[in-house]
Enzyme design. Structure first.
Site, short mmCIF file in Angstrom:
data_model
loop_
_atom_site.label_atom_id
_atom_site.label_comp_id
_atom_site.label_asym_id
_atom_site.label_seq_id
_atom_site.Cartn_x
_atom_site.Cartn_y
_atom_site.Cartn_z
N LYS A 11 82.15 64.22 9.48
CA LYS A 11 82.56 62.94 10.05
C LYS A 11 83.47 62.16 9.11
O LYS A 11 84.36 61.46 9.59
CB LYS A 11 81.36 62.12 10.50
N ARG A 125 78.91 72.62 -0.02
CA ARG A 125 79.53 71.43 -0.59
C ARG A 125 78.86 71.04 -1.91
O ARG A 125 79.52 70.60 -2.85
CB ARG A 125 79.42 70.28 0.42
N ARG A 131 77.18 67.13 -5.80
CA ARG A 131 76.54 65.88 -5.34
C ARG A 131 75.04 65.95 -5.57
O ARG A 131 74.39 66.92 -5.18
CB ARG A 131 76.81 65.68 -3.84
N ARG A 142 67.36 64.45 4.77
CA ARG A 142 68.43 63.61 5.33
C ARG A 142 68.66 63.95 6.80
O ARG A 142 68.89 63.06 7.62
CB ARG A 142 69.73 63.78 4.54
P1 AMP Z 1 76.95 59.39 3.80
O1 AMP Z 1 78.07 59.72 2.87
O2 AMP Z 1 77.39 58.58 4.99
O3 AMP Z 1 76.12 60.59 4.18
O4 AMP Z 1 75.98 58.41 2.98
C1 AMP Z 1 75.39 58.83 1.77
C2 AMP Z 1 74.13 58.01 1.49
O5 AMP Z 1 74.46 56.60 1.42
C3 AMP Z 1 73.06 58.10 2.56
O6 AMP Z 1 72.25 59.24 2.41
C4 AMP Z 1 72.29 56.79 2.33
O7 AMP Z 1 71.46 56.89 1.18
C5 AMP Z 1 73.42 55.83 2.00
N1 AMP Z 1 73.95 55.18 3.21
C6 AMP Z 1 75.20 55.31 3.75
N2 AMP Z 1 75.34 54.57 4.86
C7 AMP Z 1 74.15 53.94 5.05
C8 AMP Z 1 73.64 53.04 6.03
N3 AMP Z 1 74.38 52.65 7.08
N4 AMP Z 1 72.37 52.60 5.89
C9 AMP Z 1 71.60 52.98 4.85
N5 AMP Z 1 72.01 53.84 3.90
C10 AMP Z 1 73.27 54.32 3.98
#
Ligand code: AMP
Length: 190
Positions: A11, A125, A131, A142
């Site tokens: 995404k 990844r 990461r 997750r």
């Molecule tokens: P992502 O790169 O979008 O997968 O986000 C990485 C991490 O950031 C997630 O696993 C959460 O720990 C945190 N995170 C990102 N967006 C949110 C959100 N809208 N609400 C809460 N935690 C978030």
């Protein structure tokens, strides 16, 4: 618009491409958190604990951050939110922010992908980027959290007939084409 999709669905990549094509800014809450972690800001120190465990950063912290970001000048011509809202409390907050600024969402794009495919992709990844939130146990956590909480978010927008589903599996260009076509067509009538 919003883009919603499980971790590993591509995404972020698609969000950047869509933002380029539509000429609107892409805002990724994950990216903002990661930048803060890297910069060791107070927000980053707070967020890191949750991110490393694969948990959501608390709504109060996330909502405040998004509210500040959406007050910046570059969102005036439209924006694409990537990774927000992820909880129904965040949907409520976004509704409130948009009501205050007299703005309206046009479409909620959902990228779909099979969980096992996602676990494989995320492993790949993790090896490439190192990461810290990408070991198998955290990945599965997750994904489970995604399904548990995000389905309610999608449900809220589905009630408003705003959700467009796009198959996120396949070649990056093919997925982008699918996305652009789907945005043009809009949500299927109920
Ligand atoms: P992502 O790169 O979008 O997968 O986000 C990485 C991490 O950031 C997630 O696993 C959460 O720990 C945190 N995170 C990102 N967006 C949110 C959100 N809208 N609400 C809460 N935690 C978030």
């Amino acid at each position: 618009m919003l883009i919603i999709g499980p971790p590993g669905s591509g995404k972020g990549t698609q969000a950047e491409r869509i933002s380029e094509r539509l000429g609107v800014v892409a805002i990724s809450t994950g990216d903002i958190f990661r930048a803060n972690v890297k910069g060791e800001t107070p927000l980053g120190v707070e967020a890191k604990k949750y991110m490393d465990a694969g948990d959501f950063v608390p709504d109060s912290v996330t909502n405040r951050m998004v509210r500040d970001r959406l007050a910046e000048a570059d969102v005036a011509t439209g924006f694409l939110l990537d990774g927000y809202p992820r909880t129904t409390a965040q949907v409520d907050e976004l509704d409130a922010i948009l009501a205050e600024t007299h703005e309206k969402l046009d479409v909620v794009l959902q990228l779909t992908a099979d969980d096992e495919e996602l676990v494989q992709r995320l492993h790949g990844r993790a090896v490439e980027t190192g990461r810290s939130d990408d070991n198998e146990e955290v990945i599965r956590h997750r994904l489970a959290l995604y399904h548990e909480q995000t389905s309610a978010v999608v449900g809220r927008y589905a009630e408003r007939n705003m959700v467009v589903d796009v198959d996120g599996i396949g070649d990056i260009d093919a997925v982008t084409d699918r996305v652009m076509r789907a945005i043009k067509e809009g949500p299927k009538a109920l």
